[in-house]
Design a protein around this motif. Sequence first.
Motif, PDB file in Angstrom:
ATOM      1  N   LEU A   1       6.561   9.703   2.014  1.00  0.00           N
ATOM      2  CA  LEU A   1       5.331  10.476   2.430  1.00  0.00           C
ATOM      3  C   LEU A   1       4.135   9.268   1.999  1.00  0.00           C
ATOM      4  N   TYR A   2       3.116   9.297   2.759  1.00  0.00           N
ATOM      5  CA  TYR A   2       2.332   8.002   2.494  1.00  0.00           C
ATOM      6  C   TYR A   2       0.792   8.796   2.209  1.00  0.00           C
ATOM      7  N   PHE A   3       0.293   7.988   1.250  1.00  0.00           N
ATOM      8  CA  PHE A   3      -1.197   8.416   0.716  1.00  0.00           C
ATOM      9  C   PHE A   3      -2.159   7.382   0.964  1.00  0.00           C
ATOM     10  N   ASP A   4      -3.417   8.034   1.319  1.00  0.00           N
ATOM     11  CA  ASP A   4      -4.500   7.105   1.117  1.00  0.00           C
ATOM     12  C   ASP A   4      -5.027   6.792  -0.345  1.00  0.00           C
ATOM     13  N   THR A   5      -5.931   6.051  -0.587  1.00  0.00           N
ATOM     14  CA  THR A   5      -6.118   5.631  -1.950  1.00  0.00           C
ATOM     15  C   THR A   5      -6.822   7.030  -2.617  1.00  0.00           C
ATOM     16  N   ALA A   6      -6.213   7.226  -3.785  1.00  0.00           N
ATOM     17  CA  ALA A   6      -6.846   8.526  -4.612  1.00  0.00           C
ATOM     18  C   ALA A   6      -6.523   9.857  -3.748  1.00  0.00           C
TER      19      ALA A   6
ATOM     20  N   LYS B   1      -0.922  -2.795   1.619  1.00  0.00           N
ATOM     21  CA  LYS B   1      -1.334  -1.542   0.541  1.00  0.00           C
ATOM     22  C   LYS B   1      -0.866  -0.241   1.095  1.00  0.00           C
ATOM     23  N   ALA B   2      -1.214  -0.081   2.279  1.00  0.00           N
ATOM     24  CA  ALA B   2      -1.015   1.511   2.955  1.00  0.00           C
ATOM     25  C   ALA B   2       0.409   1.676   2.833  1.00  0.00           C
ATOM     26  N   LYS B   3       1.340   0.433   2.746  1.00  0.00           N
ATOM     27  CA  LYS B   3       2.784   0.945   2.826  1.00  0.00           C
ATOM     28  C   LYS B   3       3.185   1.210   1.389  1.00  0.00           C
ATOM     29  N   ASN B   4       2.380   0.572   0.461  1.00  0.00           N
ATOM     30  CA  ASN B   4       2.986   0.647  -0.941  1.00  0.00           C
ATOM     31  C   ASN B   4       2.526   2.102  -1.542  1.00  0.00           C
ATOM     32  N   ARG B   5       1.542   2.610  -0.821  1.00  0.00           N
ATOM     33  CA  ARG B   5       1.028   4.003  -1.597  1.00  0.00           C
ATOM     34  C   ARG B   5       1.978   5.093  -0.885  1.00  0.00           C
ATOM     35  N   ARG B   6       2.932   5.305  -1.494  1.00  0.00           N
ATOM     36  CA  ARG B   6       4.107   6.139  -0.942  1.00  0.00           C
ATOM     37  C   ARG B   6       4.697   6.866  -2.191  1.00  0.00           C
ATOM     38  N   THR B   7       5.299   7.970  -1.597  1.00  0.00           N
ATOM     39  CA  THR B   7       6.300   8.827  -2.512  1.00  0.00           C
ATOM     40  C   THR B   7       7.578   8.954  -1.988  1.00  0.00           C
ATOM     41  N   VAL B   8       8.647   8.700  -2.556  1.00  0.00           N
ATOM     42  CA  VAL B   8       9.875   8.402  -1.924  1.00  0.00           C
ATOM     43  C   VAL B   8      10.604   9.755  -2.512  1.00  0.00           C
ATOM     44  N   VAL B   9      11.163  10.628  -1.469  1.00  0.00           N
ATOM     45  CA  VAL B   9      11.915  11.622  -1.844  1.00  0.00           C
ATOM     46  C   VAL B   9      13.532  11.630  -1.274  1.00  0.00           C
ATOM     47  N   THR B  10      14.395  11.665  -1.954  1.00  0.00           N
ATOM     48  CA  THR B  10      15.901  11.559  -1.874  1.00  0.00           C
ATOM     49  C   THR B  10      16.713  12.296  -2.703  1.00  0.00           C
ATOM     50  N   LEU B  11      18.047  12.117  -2.520  1.00  0.00           N
ATOM     51  CA  LEU B  11      18.866  12.788  -3.397  1.00  0.00           C
ATOM     52  C   LEU B  11      19.822  11.961  -4.351  1.00  0.00           C
ATOM     53  N   ASN B  12      19.961  12.370  -5.707  1.00  0.00           N
ATOM     54  CA  ASN B  12      20.576  11.844  -6.565  1.00  0.00           C
ATOM     55  C   ASN B  12      21.936  11.155  -6.240  1.00  0.00           C
TER      56      ASN B  12
END
Length: 302
Positions: free
Chosen positions: A197-202, A291-302
């Motif tokens: 999931l990608y986010f804009d700044t803040a 920067k846009a690529k680095n602003r991310r949240t990664v969701v996966t399985l353990n």
Amino acid sequence: MTKTTTNLLLMLITILAGVYFYVMYCSSCGASGQEEPMQETVTAPVTPKATSYPFALSDGAYAYNTNDNYNFNVSSSSFLTPLSQNVIDGIASLRTFFAENTGKVINITGYYTSDENNNTAYPDLGFARAIAVKNHMAEIGIPSNQINTTSKLMDEMIPQEAVYLGPVSFSIGEKAEDEEAALKVLYEKVKANPLVLYFDTAETTIDLTMEQRQEIADISRYLDKVADAKVIIVGHTDDTGDAENNMVLGQNRADFAKDYLMRNGISAAKISSTSKGQTEPIASNAMEEGKAKNRRTVVTLN
């Protein structure tokens, strides 16, 4: 015959002739000389009867059937409460049945229409409704690894005052013989292509594509079937600001994604969230694109 009598007869004949011609040719004339307009018959519109689906299952010696069911508002994935006593009794009987028949599964199919708004994390509203029913049954004691969920488009559904009556169906089947192998394939698929999931700044809003919704559906299915499985959420940021604040920002994004999954029926006990802040960039922070690529949240399985 006298002249007076003759005149009277002529007058009488004239009057009779006038009456005759009036009756023959002007009996339908109105005062204005035009025909009266015909009155139209207005038929009141017929309101179509609402559809209603029962809570019904059967398997050999076991059967349960009631016209009551889980009901949902239009465009909603949350069933209405309180449930009828007939549905509660049916779930209790199912709990006993599945405790005694561990090789059996219940298949829940959620219905939806194409004009409903889907504001869930899943591919369609029918799947989200099936998830809601599955979670309720699991809370009452039916193991989630004995519950399958799917969906079906049902544009013929008609609501009753904005409420769909029983837009879910049920069946009992056997556990798939190749389920373990299928779950392994599913695990490898999620690990090889984690949800990002990608986010804009803040920014901490989430807008999912259809592909991402399917990924969440896959993750949810795996969590249901594997007892010790967990979803791992890691928040990342670019290097804007200081590292300490970015660690907090990454955690906030991970926690936001966790809350989002919880609102969509994934148990908090199955979710772990953490932050890497700006420490693990996947692109250069020298350019805005990186920067846009680095602003991310990664969701996966353990």
